[in-house]
Motif scaffolding. Structure first.
Motif, PDB file in Angstrom:
ATOM      1  N   PRO A  10       0.846  -1.204   0.000  1.00 11.06           N
ATOM      2  CA  PRO A  10       0.000   0.000   0.000  1.00 11.06           C
ATOM      3  C   PRO A  10       0.879   1.251   0.000  1.00 11.06           C
ATOM      4  N   PHE A  11       1.436   1.560  -1.173  1.00  9.30           N
ATOM      5  CA  PHE A  11       2.477   2.586  -1.292  1.00  9.30           C
ATOM      6  C   PHE A  11       2.014   3.962  -0.843  1.00  9.30           C
ATOM      7  N   TRP A  12       0.718   4.250  -0.963  1.00  5.91           N
ATOM      8  CA  TRP A  12       0.196   5.574  -0.601  1.00  5.91           C
ATOM      9  C   TRP A  12       0.415   5.873   0.889  1.00  5.91           C
ATOM     10  N   ARG A  13       0.464   4.823   1.702  1.00  8.75           N
ATOM     11  CA  ARG A  13       0.678   5.022   3.131  1.00  8.75           C
ATOM     12  C   ARG A  13       2.057   5.626   3.394  1.00  8.75           C
TER      13      ARG A  13
ATOM     14  N   GLY B 156      -5.455   6.644   1.356  1.00  6.67           N
ATOM     15  CA  GLY B 156      -6.017   5.834   0.282  1.00  6.67           C
ATOM     16  C   GLY B 156      -7.426   6.251  -0.093  1.00  6.67           C
ATOM     17  N   MET B 157      -7.973   7.226   0.619  1.00  6.29           N
ATOM     18  CA  MET B 157      -9.297   7.738   0.300  1.00  6.29           C
ATOM     19  C   MET B 157      -9.181   8.975  -0.591  1.00  6.29           C
TER      20      MET B 157
ATOM     21  N   PHE C  86      -3.074   9.580  -6.727  1.00 11.84           N
ATOM     22  CA  PHE C  86      -1.976   9.075  -5.894  1.00 11.84           C
ATOM     23  C   PHE C  86      -0.605   9.080  -6.556  1.00 11.84           C
ATOM     24  N   GLY C  87      -0.506   9.623  -7.762  1.00 16.71           N
ATOM     25  CA  GLY C  87       0.787   9.748  -8.397  1.00 16.71           C
ATOM     26  C   GLY C  87       1.140   8.595  -9.314  1.00 16.71           C
TER      27      GLY C  87
ATOM     28  N   ARG D 282       0.450   3.399 -11.343  1.00 13.39           N
ATOM     29  CA  ARG D 282       0.438   2.602 -12.574  1.00 13.39           C
ATOM     30  C   ARG D 282       0.981   1.189 -12.355  1.00 13.39           C
ATOM     31  N   GLU D 283       1.694   0.961 -11.266  1.00 11.19           N
ATOM     32  CA  GLU D 283       2.380  -0.318 -11.055  1.00 11.19           C
ATOM     33  C   GLU D 283       1.427  -1.367 -10.489  1.00 11.19           C
TER      34      GLU D 283
END
Length: 470
Positions: free
Chosen positions: A313-316, A322-323, A380-381, A385-386
């Motif tokens: 969960p890279f956004w963390r 994640g919202m 989220f940047g 895409r990954e």
């Protein structure tokens, strides 16, 4: 699957949460029961899929929260644990003109003061109106005909004229009802809010839309479909899968329930299906016109889930929850961190609702993935895409669902036909989440409705307390 004299006390049609809960209660009351399910699994619109890496993707109902007493009690009874929905860090607010990471626990949405004021006033006004309703018979309120006359969109036209505030309200209502505000009556929305509680606590708009302290506060470890699977295991061979019911015929006080390759008999029937699906069964003698008209006038919402699976969960790592809210210019309007409790993989959930979902009904999964990943990148940047794998669930296209998460009421439906949602016809009883006086449209509501129908049969008392003819 056998019963004394080959006649079951009750035939339950539908092995979603409502049908299984009804059957469980009836069996505990000592009655013989058969549960007939059209699909090859139990759970209905609660459907979890296990990925090769071991992660669970909840493609259907996912979240629970305070005052959803029955689903939480049943989960505890069956040994299914909960954990808190991940909501640490900042959320994303995206519109055509800006993408902002903001703290939802701080100053609130990054919009101007006028928009915030209109949003706050609208929420309070809707709560006040909703709290006047009787959760069991909301159509009996003196203002119900007026509130049922127009759409939710027409109410917003007057009460939320600020463009950005209106877009936020549209987004919120679409995510809650899987329908456009122009699709549903104001009364429908007020009932939905009112029923977001229990016998002692009235619902609020904040509760149905919130995470912490709201209806999205918790998730189930291993996914909520376990509740249905464990209930079905407890019921054993009473549950018959892959058996669509085609007809129900009453003769000499006994119901003949038939499909393509089976036919069984029962003294009572519970239709634990949404009204549109129940209408597809040929019932003889025909149902009363009010019940039939109800089924014709209540469409399913349009709902899909686009789920992207990542290594982590890279956004963390960037302080994000994640919202995200995508106001316009995006296909995905709401996202959640749907990762497992241990964060062993990253799962990003994007809801496709109402008109956006209808747009994708005929598209390929590859086309949906291509559109959704662009939205995730906006939120989220580039790392979004990954994606390692995708799960696309379109409830509109499911043969035995045809939409989600429940059937909604356009104007002039609830006041005209609302009583028929739960009113028995002979010894045919109606369940499904639409029939619940609390948490309509949720797992909790489905369970409540099933248990209420079972109680009416096992006690021999119908909806208004008159002894039923057995």
């Amino acid at each position: 699957m056998s019963a004394p004299s080959d006649i079951f006390d009750v035939v339950v049609i539908g092995a979603g949460f409502s049908g299984l809960a009804a059957a469980d209660k009836l069996v505990k009351a000592g009655m013989s029961v058969a549960v007939i399910e059209a699909s090859d699994r139990v759970g209905g619109k609660v459907y979890d899929r296990k990925l090769p890496n071991g992660c669970i993707v909840e493609t259907g109902a996912e979240f629970v929260g305070p005052y959803q007493d029955r689903v939480l009690e049943l989960a505890k009874d069956l040994g299914v644990e909960t954990f808190k929905t991940y909501c640490k860090g900042k959320s994303i607010f995206h519109s055509k003109s800006k993408t902002i990471a903001y703290d939802p626990a701080g100053a609130g949405l990054p919009v101007d003061d006028e928009a915030l004021m209109q949003l706050g006033t609208a929420g309070q006004t809707l709560d006040q109106m909703a709290q006047e309703l009787d959760a069991h018979v909301p159509w009996e309120h003196s203002n119900a005909p007026i509130w049922d006359m127009g759409t939710m969109a027409s109410w917003l036209d007057i009460n939320v004229p600020h463009q950005e505030a209106r877009e936020i309200m549209n987004l919120s209502l679409k995510s809650l009802l899987s329908s456009e505000p122009a699709d549903v009556s104001l009364l429908q929305v007020l009932v939905y809010i009112r029923r977001a509680g229990n016998e002692t606590t009235v619902g609020t708009f904040r509760r149905i839309s919130g995470v912490a302290g709201g209806a999205q506060e918790l998730r189930f470890v291993g996914g909520p479909q376990q509740i249905a699977v464990r209930l079905a295991t407890r019921l054993g061979d009473r549950v018959k899968l892959s058996s669509p019911v085609r007809s129900i015929k009453r003769q000499d006080g006994i119901y003949q329930v038939s499909g393509d390759q089976f036919s069984i008999q029962g003294r009572h029937v519970i239709l634990a299906l949404s009204p549109p699906l129940a209408a597809r069964i040929n019932i003889q003698p025909p149902l009363p016109s009010r019940r039939d008209q109800l089924c014709q006038h209540m469409p399913m919402g349009s709902l899909g889930k686009a789920v992207a699976v990542y290594k982590t969960p890279f956004w963390r790592d960037h302080g994000l929850s994640g919202m995200a809210l995508g106001l316009n210019g995006t296909e995905v309007q709401v996202t959640f961190d749907s990762s497992p409790e241990d964060g062993s993989c990253g799962i990003l959930l994007g809801f496709l609702e109402a008109n956006e979902m209808r747009h994708f009904d005929s598209k390929t999964e590859e086309e949906i993935q291509a559109a959704v990943v662009e939205d995730f990148v906006k939120f989220f940047g580039p790392k979004a895409r990954e994606v390692e794998s995708w799960v696309i669930q379109r409830w509109d296209n499911e043969e035995f669902a045809r939409g989600g998460h429940f059937a909604v009421c356009p104007p002039n439906v609830m006041t005209q036909y609302g009583v028929a949602i739960t009113e028995p016809v002979g010894q045919i009883y109606f369940a499904g989440t639409e029939a619940s006086p609390y948490w309509t449209g949720y797992m909790d509501g489905a369970i409540r409705a099933g248990e209420i129908a079972a109680e009416r049969i096992s006690s021999g008392v119908d909806a208004i307390g008159i002894r039923a003819q057995l």
